[in-house]
Design an enzyme around this catalytic site. Structure first.
Site, PDB file in Angstrom:
ATOM      1  CE1 TYR A 144     -62.325  29.272  42.929  1.00 55.34           C
ATOM      2  CE2 TYR A 144     -62.406  28.123  45.036  1.00 55.34           C
ATOM      3  CZ  TYR A 144     -61.962  28.178  43.784  1.00 55.34           C
ATOM      4  OH  TYR A 144     -61.140  27.223  43.088  1.00 55.34           O
ATOM      5  CE  LYS A 194     -49.047  32.765  35.538  1.00 55.62           C
ATOM      6  NZ  LYS A 194     -47.838  31.996  35.069  1.00 55.62           N
ATOM      7  CG  ASP A 226     -46.570  29.059  36.367  1.00 51.06           C
ATOM      8  OD1 ASP A 226     -46.141  29.880  37.400  1.00 51.06           O
ATOM      9  OD2 ASP A 226     -46.281  29.709  34.964  1.00 51.06           O
ATOM     10  CG  ASP A 250     -60.212  24.474  45.010  1.00 57.13           C
ATOM     11  OD1 ASP A 250     -60.179  23.231  45.731  1.00 57.13           O
ATOM     12  OD2 ASP A 250     -61.443  24.846  44.487  1.00 57.13           O
ATOM     13  CG  ASP A 254     -58.032  18.626  45.611  1.00 55.92           C
ATOM     14  OD1 ASP A 254     -58.024  18.762  46.802  1.00 55.92           O
ATOM     15  OD2 ASP A 254     -58.913  18.170  44.871  1.00 55.92           O
TER      16      ASP A 254
END
Ligand code: NAD
Length: 364
Positions: A144, A194, A226, A250, A254
């Site tokens: 980000y 990852k 994943d 992020d 959620d």
């Protein structure tokens, strides 16, 4: 009485922000009274409310107020009246400005399935039962913020670029927060990366492992993102603390938030080395603002996080959480949680019910 004194900046913000923060402050004041803690609460403007008065979503006075405080309690910002504004003065910029200027690098989101609301979850009760996860998301680094970034033209066609970058000290400080937090819980950390395809998270895995060696009492496990996304809906009760990067955090936070069924229940803390900000994860809910319909429990549970992480009162934090559990057990629900057989009540009545339950538990 003790000489414990804390300065708290209160930023109600927009929409339902002022309504839910009013109830959260009532709870905070009761705990302060019970524990002999002196609170210096000062209210300030952020978001659209600040833009309307001062032409900017984060006026310098509010920033100074936040910098001078031990903690910030924030409601929510934004709403339709400010959507057409230029990006730089949109209400949401206030949040980014506060995060950056207060150095809030760790975002904590607890996800707890309350037994009395188990049917509000979109997942089957037997899957969601027992869920008690703390997600720690790195908040000021990663893709980000990495450079280069942007959209440019190369060989006559557009290419978009972002950079996923982590320096080891950025990973180390969030790792320390994760292991320290796990020590106060069930002593299990899952680090999510990852590392099989992204070098920046290969480093993430290395540094987390190094820091973990200093915490032999805490069990560490690594998961690919994943797999973690899958495990969260398959068996959420297996997790204690999850620590991950800005991007993965992020998304996963959620996903995890939805396990419990209502956004009106979920608090958060953003912590730095010197400052802290506490806020419900929901937005300003303009569709229900000003109608006494908002659920104040996320804001109240954000106060519980403040008691634990800034005021050093973990016992009082548990007391507030117990008071919330108690009112839910009594069948009290705001409209977002209302089902047949429960009594819908308004924002103020819900706040009052928590205060009454807290007073019933008595002073220390
Ligand atoms: P939202 O969270 O405000 O609302 C989503 C839905 O959940 C709405 O139907 C709303 O009524 C409901 N809801 C939210 N909080 C609730 C509560 N406490 N009690 C009962 N119901 C609740 O998200 P949105 O509609 O996407 O965004 C509205 C505004 O809020 C936008 O301007 C957005 O940018 C802003 N926003 C701010 C924050 C923040 O301040 N941290 C976070 C998200 C969105």
């Amino acid at each position: 009485m003790t000489d414990r004194r804390f300065r708290i900046a209160v930023f109600p913000g927009d929409g339902i922000g002022p309504e839910v923060i009013r109830q959260a402050v009532r709870v905070l004041e009761i705990v302060a009274r019970h524990t002999g803690t002196a609170l210096d609460l000062t209210e300030g403007l952020v978001g659209g409310a600040a833009y309307d008065r001062c032409g900017t979503p984060l006026p310098p006075e509010s920033l100074d107020q936040a910098l001078a405080s031990d903690a910030v309690l924030l409601g929510a910002v934004g709403g339709p009246s400010w959507e057409a504004l230029p990006y730089d003065v949109r209400p949401e910029r206030a949040l980014l400005g506060l995060r950056e200027r207060l150095g809030l690098f760790a975002n904590l989101r607890p996800v707890v399935a309350f037994e009395d609301l188990i049917d509000a979850s979109p997942l089957k009760a037997e899957i969601v039962r027992g869920t008690d996860i703390l997600i720690l998301r790195e908040l000021t680094g990663g893709v980000y913020f990495g450079r280069p970034r942007g959209i440019r033209v190369e060989d006559g066609r557009r290419v978009g670029v972002n950079t996923m970058i982590y320096a080891e000290e950025e990973i180390r400080r969030i790792a320390v927060k994760a292991f320290e937090t796990a020590r106060g819980r069930r002593k299990r950390v899952v680090s999510v990366d990852k590392a099989n395809v992204l070098e920046s998270t290969e480093l993430w895995r290395d540094v987390i492992t190094e820091v973990g060696r200093g915490y032999p009492d805490v069990a560490l496990r690594h998961l690919y993102v994943d797999n973690c996304a899958m495990q969260l809906v398959l068996n959420p009760a297996q997790f204690d603390v999850i620590v991950t990067t800005n991007l993965f955090g992020d998304i996963l936070s959620d996903e995890a938030a939805m396990l419990t069924g209502s956004i009106g229940l979920l608090p958060s803390a953003s912590l730095g080395d010197r400052h802290a900000l506490y806020e419900p994860i929901h937005g300003s809910a303009p569709d229900i603002a000003g109608q006494d319909l908002a659920n104040p429990l996320a804001a109240i549970l954000s106060v519980a996080m403040m008691l634990e992480h800034t005021l050093g009162l973990p016992g009082e934090a548990r007391r507030v959480e117990d008071a919330v559990r108690q009112v839910l057990r009594e069948g009290r629900r705001t409209r977002d949680l209302h089902r047949e057989g429960t009594t819908p009540i308004g924002t103020a009545a819900m706040g009052k019910a928590v205060c009454v339950a807290l007073e019933r538990k008595g002073a220390r």
